[in-house]
Design an enzyme around this catalytic site. Structure first.
Site, PDB file in Angstrom:
ATOM      1  N   LYS A  49      41.736  38.034  39.732  1.00  0.00           N
ATOM      2  CA  LYS A  49      41.550  39.198  41.877  1.00  0.00           C
ATOM      3  C   LYS A  49      40.704  37.585  42.300  1.00  0.00           C
ATOM      4  O   LYS A  49      40.348  37.367  43.420  1.00  0.00           O
ATOM      5  CB  LYS A  49      40.635  40.003  41.776  1.00  0.00           C
ATOM      6  CG  LYS A  49      42.301  41.287  41.323  1.00  0.00           C
ATOM      7  CD  LYS A  49      42.985  41.258  42.064  1.00  0.00           C
ATOM      8  CE  LYS A  49      42.793  41.233  43.919  1.00  0.00           C
ATOM      9  NZ  LYS A  49      44.358  42.227  44.009  1.00  0.00           N
ATOM     10  N   ASP A  50      40.142  37.065  41.181  1.00  0.00           N
ATOM     11  CA  ASP A  50      39.218  35.272  41.756  1.00  0.00           C
ATOM     12  C   ASP A  50      40.133  34.749  43.127  1.00  0.00           C
ATOM     13  O   ASP A  50      39.333  34.205  43.957  1.00  0.00           O
ATOM     14  CB  ASP A  50      38.230  34.732  40.718  1.00  0.00           C
ATOM     15  CG  ASP A  50      37.669  35.785  39.814  1.00  0.00           C
ATOM     16  OD1 ASP A  50      37.142  36.755  40.805  1.00  0.00           O
ATOM     17  OD2 ASP A  50      36.903  35.205  38.918  1.00  0.00           O
TER      18      ASP A  50
END
Ligand SMILES: Cc1ncc(COP(=O)(O)O)c(C=O)c1O
Length: 324
Positions: free
Chosen positions: A44-45
């Site tokens: 999700k970064d």
């Protein structure tokens, strides 16, 4: 010199790891994109970075502003890191069913965290809807809106997918991933299909999610439940709309837990629950396609975020599950 210019510049370019025990068992090359090696610790970064930078470019996020999001944890953790690195505040609305490790991590990072009861999407107090209303009421704040904001899947189209393509020299036969927002699955499958329409793109789905039945029958029907976090859905999100889908594979928690422990004990990879669904589905796809194929999936995050659950025998037993 090869220097990353801060946190944002260190996101992505993760290794593609051959999952040896599963590859040897199936006669396929089963490859996992090592997203747990991102600087914030998860896939999700990438979405968090693209969402923040898109808002900056559009002039929506100004110095001293706040990023608000409803998240099962990993997007929030990515956003909290990026907000620290870029000088923004971060407000996270999270269902109280999510792992304590993720909630504590968000607080440690300095995000304001509001835990709320886990209620279905149709309820106006669902964490996603709540986060949108809260953002709208605040001054100088943006709602990351990861489910509908297409900057999410764009991150995976431009980075995750392009990396997979070059790391495999385009020699890939199958792509399989579970979906939360759908950003990872959709961005990668759109890129791969544009490069080579014969690549089989398959949605992996846990129990308790409606996507498997949607792909198989056109109707969203939900059966059972899952201990996995961050994946499964009861609706088609903006990020999933228009994504190419050849098939879906449903994996139950028994199989996911078996896969997670095999990854740890035989491959040396300590992984989170959604990886059990992804790799379980990659193995099932390998069996369907037959030996000699290359199948890529995602190693979304590491096991440390689930120590008190997935790696706790008593907790597993309370769910009728066992690592043995
Ligand atoms: C652990 C984990 N795996 C998988 C996903 C799914 O990723 P996406 O939102 O891109 O579908 C998420 C999303 O939050 C996640 O937290």
């Amino acid at each position: 010199m090869d220097i990353k210019r801060g946190f944002a510049n260190a996101v992505g370019n993760t290794p593609l790891i051959r999952l040896n025990s599963f590859s040897d068992e199936t006669g396929c090359e089963i490859l996992g994109k090592a997203e747990f090696l991102n600087p914030g610790g998860s896939v999700k970064d990438r979405a968090a970075l693209y969402i923040v930078e898109d808002a900056e470019e559009k002039g929506l996020l100004k110095p001293g502003g706040t990023v608000v999001e409803g998240t099962a944890g990993n997007t929030g953790i990515g956003l909290a890191h990026i907000c620290n690195a870029k000088g923004y505040k971060c407000l996270i609305i999270i269902p109280e069913t999510q792992s304590q490790e993720k909630i504590e991590m968000l607080r440690t990072l300095g995000a304001e965290v509001r835990t709320v009861p886990a209620v279905p999407y149709k309820d106006p107090n669902n964490y996603v809807k709540l986060s949108g209303r809260i953002a709208a009421e605040m001054e100088n704040a943006i709602w990351a809106n990861q489910f509908e904001n297409l900057a999410n899947r764009q991150a995976h189209y431009e980075t995750t997918a392009a990396e997979i393509w070059s790391q495999t020299d385009g020699a890939i036969d199958g792509w399989v991933a579970a979906t939360g927002t759908g950003g990872t699955y959709a961005g990668v499958s759109m890129f791969l299909k544009a490069k080579n329409p014969t690549i089989r793109c398959v949605v992996a789905d846990p129990m308790g999610s409606g996507l498997y039945s949607y792909v198989k029958t056109g109707d969203i029907k939900i059966e059972g439940s899952s201990i996995t976090e961050g994946i499964g859905n009861s609706r088609i999100t903006g990020n999933m709309e228009g994504a190419p889908i050849d098939d879906a594979i449903q994996i139950d928690d028994r199989e996911a837990v078996r896969v997670i422990y095999q990854l740890m004990e035989k491959d040396g990879l300590f992984m989170g629950g959604s990886v059990g669904i992804n790799v379980g589905a990659a193995v099932a796809l390998a069996k369907q396609m037959g030996a000699g194929h290359t199948i890529v999936t995602v190693l979304c995050d590491g096991g440390g975020r689930y120590q008190s659950k997935l790696f706790n025998r008593d907790w597993l037993a309370s769910k009728g599950l066992s690592p043995d």
